[in-house]
Design a protein around this motif. Structure first.
Motif, PDB file in Angstrom:
ATOM      1  N   SER A   1      33.158  30.597  29.873  1.00  0.00           N
ATOM      2  CA  SER A   1      32.769  30.565  31.281  1.00  0.00           C
ATOM      3  C   SER A   1      33.674  29.615  32.070  1.00  0.00           C
ATOM      4  O   SER A   1      34.113  29.936  33.172  1.00  0.00           O
ATOM      5  N   GLY A   2      33.966  28.456  31.489  1.00  0.00           N
ATOM      6  CA  GLY A   2      34.848  27.501  32.160  1.00  0.00           C
ATOM      7  C   GLY A   2      36.226  28.083  32.414  1.00  0.00           C
ATOM      8  O   GLY A   2      36.828  27.861  33.482  1.00  0.00           O
ATOM      9  N   SER A   3      36.725  28.853  31.450  1.00  0.00           N
ATOM     10  CA  SER A   3      38.024  29.505  31.607  1.00  0.00           C
ATOM     11  C   SER A   3      37.996  30.517  32.742  1.00  0.00           C
ATOM     12  O   SER A   3      38.899  30.568  33.584  1.00  0.00           O
ATOM     13  N   MET A   4      36.935  31.327  32.795  1.00  0.00           N
ATOM     14  CA  MET A   4      36.839  32.347  33.843  1.00  0.00           C
ATOM     15  C   MET A   4      36.610  31.716  35.222  1.00  0.00           C
ATOM     16  O   MET A   4      37.100  32.221  36.227  1.00  0.00           O
ATOM     17  N   VAL A   5      35.871  30.607  35.258  1.00  0.00           N
ATOM     18  CA  VAL A   5      35.671  29.901  36.524  1.00  0.00           C
ATOM     19  C   VAL A   5      37.001  29.385  37.054  1.00  0.00           C
ATOM     20  O   VAL A   5      37.298  29.488  38.252  1.00  0.00           O
ATOM     21  N   SER A   6      37.841  28.845  36.170  1.00  0.00           N
ATOM     22  CA  SER A   6      39.137  28.316  36.618  1.00  0.00           C
ATOM     23  C   SER A   6      40.007  29.416  37.206  1.00  0.00           C
ATOM     24  O   SER A   6      40.682  29.214  38.227  1.00  0.00           O
ATOM     25  N   GLY A   7      39.993  30.598  36.598  1.00  0.00           N
ATOM     26  CA  GLY A   7      40.772  31.716  37.122  1.00  0.00           C
ATOM     27  C   GLY A   7      40.215  32.230  38.435  1.00  0.00           C
ATOM     28  O   GLY A   7      40.968  32.511  39.384  1.00  0.00           O
ATOM     29  N   THR A   8      38.884  32.350  38.505  1.00  0.00           N
ATOM     30  CA  THR A   8      38.245  32.879  39.717  1.00  0.00           C
ATOM     31  C   THR A   8      38.445  31.937  40.905  1.00  0.00           C
ATOM     32  O   THR A   8      38.785  32.378  42.014  1.00  0.00           O
ATOM     33  N   VAL A   9      38.230  30.641  40.685  1.00  0.00           N
ATOM     34  CA  VAL A   9      38.381  29.657  41.761  1.00  0.00           C
ATOM     35  C   VAL A   9      39.839  29.581  42.219  1.00  0.00           C
ATOM     36  O   VAL A   9      40.132  29.504  43.417  1.00  0.00           O
ATOM     37  N   THR A  10      40.768  29.632  41.254  1.00  0.00           N
ATOM     38  CA  THR A  10      42.190  29.598  41.610  1.00  0.00           C
ATOM     39  C   THR A  10      42.568  30.799  42.462  1.00  0.00           C
ATOM     40  O   THR A  10      43.246  30.664  43.489  1.00  0.00           O
ATOM     41  N   ALA A  11      42.138  31.977  42.047  1.00  0.00           N
ATOM     42  CA  ALA A  11      42.448  33.193  42.812  1.00  0.00           C
ATOM     43  C   ALA A  11      41.835  33.140  44.208  1.00  0.00           C
ATOM     44  O   ALA A  11      42.473  33.521  45.195  1.00  0.00           O
ATOM     45  N   LYS A  12      40.590  32.648  44.299  1.00  0.00           N
ATOM     46  CA  LYS A  12      39.919  32.598  45.600  1.00  0.00           C
ATOM     47  C   LYS A  12      40.604  31.601  46.527  1.00  0.00           C
ATOM     48  O   LYS A  12      40.855  31.902  47.702  1.00  0.00           O
ATOM     49  N   THR A  13      40.918  30.413  46.035  1.00  0.00           N
ATOM     50  CA  THR A  13      41.546  29.399  46.887  1.00  0.00           C
ATOM     51  C   THR A  13      42.993  29.746  47.222  1.00  0.00           C
ATOM     52  O   THR A  13      43.538  29.249  48.209  1.00  0.00           O
ATOM     53  N   ASN A  14      43.626  30.595  46.401  1.00  0.00           N
ATOM     54  CA  ASN A  14      44.978  31.080  46.713  1.00  0.00           C
ATOM     55  C   ASN A  14      44.952  32.239  47.704  1.00  0.00           C
ATOM     56  O   ASN A  14      46.001  32.679  48.184  1.00  0.00           O
ATOM     57  N   GLY A  15      43.754  32.757  47.956  1.00  0.00           N
ATOM     58  CA  GLY A  15      43.640  33.928  48.818  1.00  0.00           C
ATOM     59  C   GLY A  15      44.077  35.206  48.145  1.00  0.00           C
ATOM     60  O   GLY A  15      44.438  36.181  48.802  1.00  0.00           O
ATOM     61  N   GLN A  16      44.024  35.239  46.788  1.00  0.00           N
ATOM     62  CA  GLN A  16      44.519  36.398  46.043  1.00  0.00           C
ATOM     63  C   GLN A  16      43.410  37.229  45.406  1.00  0.00           C
ATOM     64  O   GLN A  16      43.699  38.249  44.789  1.00  0.00           O
ATOM     65  N   ILE A  17      42.161  36.789  45.514  1.00  0.00           N
ATOM     66  CA  ILE A  17      41.084  37.522  44.857  1.00  0.00           C
ATOM     67  C   ILE A  17      40.759  38.798  45.637  1.00  0.00           C
ATOM     68  O   ILE A  17      40.851  38.830  46.878  1.00  0.00           O
ATOM     69  N   ASP A  18      40.427  39.862  44.926  1.00  0.00           N
ATOM     70  CA  ASP A  18      40.030  41.120  45.550  1.00  0.00           C
ATOM     71  C   ASP A  18      38.513  41.061  45.777  1.00  0.00           C
ATOM     72  O   ASP A  18      37.726  41.290  44.859  1.00  0.00           O
ATOM     73  N   LYS A  19      38.111  40.754  46.996  1.00  0.00           N
ATOM     74  CA  LYS A  19      36.692  40.563  47.297  1.00  0.00           C
ATOM     75  C   LYS A  19      35.887  41.851  47.124  1.00  0.00           C
ATOM     76  O   LYS A  19      34.707  41.811  46.772  1.00  0.00           O
ATOM     77  N   ASP A  20      36.517  42.982  47.374  1.00  0.00           N
ATOM     78  CA  ASP A  20      35.810  44.255  47.216  1.00  0.00           C
ATOM     79  C   ASP A  20      35.415  44.476  45.762  1.00  0.00           C
ATOM     80  O   ASP A  20      34.307  44.946  45.466  1.00  0.00           O
ATOM     81  N   VAL A  21      36.335  44.138  44.859  1.00  0.00           N
ATOM     82  CA  VAL A  21      36.042  44.262  43.426  1.00  0.00           C
ATOM     83  C   VAL A  21      34.964  43.267  43.033  1.00  0.00           C
ATOM     84  O   VAL A  21      34.008  43.599  42.315  1.00  0.00           O
ATOM     85  N   TYR A  22      35.103  42.023  43.481  1.00  0.00           N
ATOM     86  CA  TYR A  22      34.144  40.974  43.112  1.00  0.00           C
ATOM     87  C   TYR A  22      32.738  41.330  43.604  1.00  0.00           C
ATOM     88  O   TYR A  22      31.750  41.153  42.866  1.00  0.00           O
ATOM     89  N   ASN A  23      32.627  41.816  44.811  1.00  0.00           N
ATOM     90  CA  ASN A  23      31.318  42.078  45.415  1.00  0.00           C
ATOM     91  C   ASN A  23      30.728  43.426  45.054  1.00  0.00           C
ATOM     92  O   ASN A  23      29.567  43.703  45.370  1.00  0.00           O
ATOM     93  N   SER A  24      31.514  44.280  44.405  1.00  0.00           N
ATOM     94  CA  SER A  24      31.008  45.606  44.045  1.00  0.00           C
ATOM     95  C   SER A  24      29.939  45.478  42.961  1.00  0.00           C
ATOM     96  O   SER A  24      29.906  44.516  42.197  1.00  0.00           O
ATOM     97  N   HIS A  25      29.076  46.456  42.909  1.00  0.00           N
ATOM     98  CA  HIS A  25      27.997  46.459  41.903  1.00  0.00           C
ATOM     99  C   HIS A  25      28.350  47.319  40.696  1.00  0.00           C
ATOM    100  O   HIS A  25      27.511  47.578  39.841  1.00  0.00           O
ATOM    101  N   ASN A  26      29.597  47.765  40.651  1.00  0.00           N
ATOM    102  CA  ASN A  26      30.044  48.622  39.557  1.00  0.00           C
ATOM    103  C   ASN A  26      30.528  47.770  38.383  1.00  0.00           C
ATOM    104  O   ASN A  26      31.465  46.995  38.512  1.00  0.00           O
ATOM    105  N   LEU A  27      29.864  47.904  37.244  1.00  0.00           N
ATOM    106  CA  LEU A  27      30.263  47.158  36.050  1.00  0.00           C
ATOM    107  C   LEU A  27      31.081  48.076  35.154  1.00  0.00           C
ATOM    108  O   LEU A  27      30.543  48.755  34.261  1.00  0.00           O
ATOM    109  N   ASP A  28      32.394  48.116  35.372  1.00  0.00           N
ATOM    110  CA  ASP A  28      33.279  48.966  34.570  1.00  0.00           C
ATOM    111  C   ASP A  28      33.327  48.486  33.128  1.00  0.00           C
ATOM    112  O   ASP A  28      33.188  47.310  32.836  1.00  0.00           O
ATOM    113  N   GLU A  29      33.540  49.446  32.215  1.00  0.00           N
ATOM    114  CA  GLU A  29      33.656  49.105  30.802  1.00  0.00           C
ATOM    115  C   GLU A  29      34.833  48.156  30.594  1.00  0.00           C
ATOM    116  O   GLU A  29      35.912  48.363  31.156  1.00  0.00           O
ATOM    117  N   LEU A  30      34.647  47.118  29.750  1.00  0.00           N
ATOM    118  CA  LEU A  30      35.681  46.127  29.544  1.00  0.00           C
ATOM    119  C   LEU A  30      36.677  46.531  28.483  1.00  0.00           C
ATOM    120  O   LEU A  30      37.743  45.954  28.363  1.00  0.00           O
TER     121      LEU A  30
END
Length: 463
Positions: free
Chosen positions: A430-459
């Protein structure tokens, strides 16, 4: 008679594996099959212990054969760790446009990992103090004494080095040796080697574009090749998780867990508190923490059951990319760096709790100076923690030896290690994923549509 009972147990075990295979043929979702494997393993292991008891020859032999599936799965996960770490980082460079992006994102990821480890250490210390944990009242049995001797042997290498020397040892003098996992710090050494190779790729692309593009294309191709191997291994997850859980429950010493119940409760209180901190950090960036929990739960469950941060790396990276909208380069960096830098559970909470528990046993006063020193040492020691089993032990050895605390007393926790390690591993990931998510968000590089979607695609794609 014992042989007949063993055969019956193994026939049931193989039948249950066959049932899991049947679920795949009926196109049951991968995540559902993993959950079913976990629950069936839990019930089957509990039944074995209830019928035979922990030390019975029947259960010992049965679990030994069952370990072919469980331990075999873990070894396959270990097999792909070094190639995956190396090619993930190189692949991140190959897909990156400018070197400055790496410097900005890489530094930010590392700072978040180390910063959250400091918070985790403080939470671990607080939990140990609130629950009044004291190792001086614990007794070492035969298994614990054997573990203590092993820890003291391992500690000799650490104690012979100063802290600056330990930091220098993180660098790869022989990267090919580190690819074998020979050293406790091999994972971080491979990370450093991959980063240097990536930086050289950036320079090559600038100085000789034709050759650089050929190398870049080759790296991308190898990355895809390795990911196909990853998919083959991950396809075995339901069966591996089933066997691991069955063996863990069947061989757990529940009396020891009861005796050390306060430590187990305190550990999980600290782990849950730190996960809530992760959610707070996510919310402070303006992202929905509930979405983060929903989209990462499957990966965290895998980490919890497998007890391998490195084995969870493929799902970690895919979760960030496919479900959280994190760019591939940042996901690769945060996933790979998170294996060996600032693991919140194994390198943060655990050694800090031990530092508080063991201090009274040797007459050391736990005051503000001691606590601040312990947090600082824990953060520094979190550099280079291995991501496949044993990382928490290595972190504990480094922290305790640096604080001049006896290593042997940590051995008393051997009986509850598997239970606690599950939660620690999930928190690491979780700590690893938080670091990536926060970095992407603060860089302005995160895809908000993907993050906010309710679709849980197979991993993971089926093989």
């Amino acid at each position: 008679m014992d042989i007949l009972l063993i055969i019956i147990n193994l026939v049931i075990f193989l039948t249950l594996i066959g049932a899991l295979m049947l679920l795949k043929k009926r196109n049951v979702k991968f995540s559902y099959r993993v959950m079913i494997g976990l629950l069936v393993g839990l019930v089957f292991g509990a039944m074995l212990q209830l019928i035979y008891g922990v030390e019975n020859t029947v259960i010992t032999t049965t679990t030994d054969w069952m370990a072919i599936v469980g331990d075999g799965f873990v070894r396959l996960l270990q097999m792909i760790v070094m190639p995956l770490v190396f090619i993930s980082i190189l692949g991140a460079f190959a897909k990156m446009d400018m070197q400055e992006k790496f410097l900005k994102s890489g530094v930010k990821i590392i700072l978040i990992l180390l910063g959250t480890t400091a918070i985790a250490a403080a939470i671990g210390i607080t939990a140990a103090l609130l629950f009044n944990l004291d190792a001086s009242s614990l007794n070492l049995g035969e298994a614990e004494n054997e573990r203590a001797s092993s820890l003291e042997t391992s500690a000799q290498e650490v104690e012979d080095q100063t802290l600056p020397q330990q930091l220098v040892s993180l660098l790869p003098a022989n990267p090919f040796l580190d690819f074998t996992g020979e050293r406790a710090t091999s994972t971080i050494a491979v990370v450093f080697f991959a980063v240097f190779m990536g930086l050289s790729l950036v320079r090559l692309v600038k100085s000789n574009p034709d050759t650089g593009e050929k190398v870049r294309g080759g790296i991308v191709a190898v990355n895809e090749w390795v990911m196909q191997l990853v998919k083959i291994i991950l396809a075995l997850t339901p069966y591996g998780i089933f066997a691991i859980m069955a063996n863990t429950v069947a061989t757990s010493d529940f009396q020891a867990i009861y005796d050390l119940g306060l430590f187990v409760i305190a550990s999980y209180a600290a782990l849950i508190a730190m996960f809530l901190v992760h959610l707070v950090i996510i919310s402070l960036t303006g992202l929905n923490p509930v979405q983060y929990f929903k989209k990462t739960s499957e990966t965290l469950l895998f980490a919890f059951t497998s007890r391998s941060s490195a084995g969870t790396l493929p799902l970690n990276i895919q979760t960030q990319r496919i479900r959280l909208g994190v760019p591939s380069s940042i996901a690769n960096f945060s996933g790979s760096f998170g294996l060996s830098i600032g693991q919140n559970g194994c390198a943060g909470i655990y050694p800090a709790m031990l530092g508080i528990m063991i201090a009274p046993a040797v007459g050391i006063e736990v005051n503000a100076t001691y606590i601040i020193t312990l947090i600082a040492v824990t953060v520094i020691a979190s550099l280079g923690i291995a991501g496949v089993g044993g990382g928490a032990t290595f972190a504990a050895i480094v922290v305790l030896s640096t604080m001049n605390l006896p290593i042997a007393l940590a051995a008393v926790l051997i009986s509850v290690e598997p239970l606690i390690d599950m939660g620690r591993t999930a928190l690491n990931v979780s700590g690893s994923m938080v670091s990536g998510t926060v970095t992407a968000k603060t860089n302005g590089q995160i895809d908000k549509d993907v993050y906010n979607s309710h679709n849980l695609d197979e991993l993971t794609a089926e093989v």
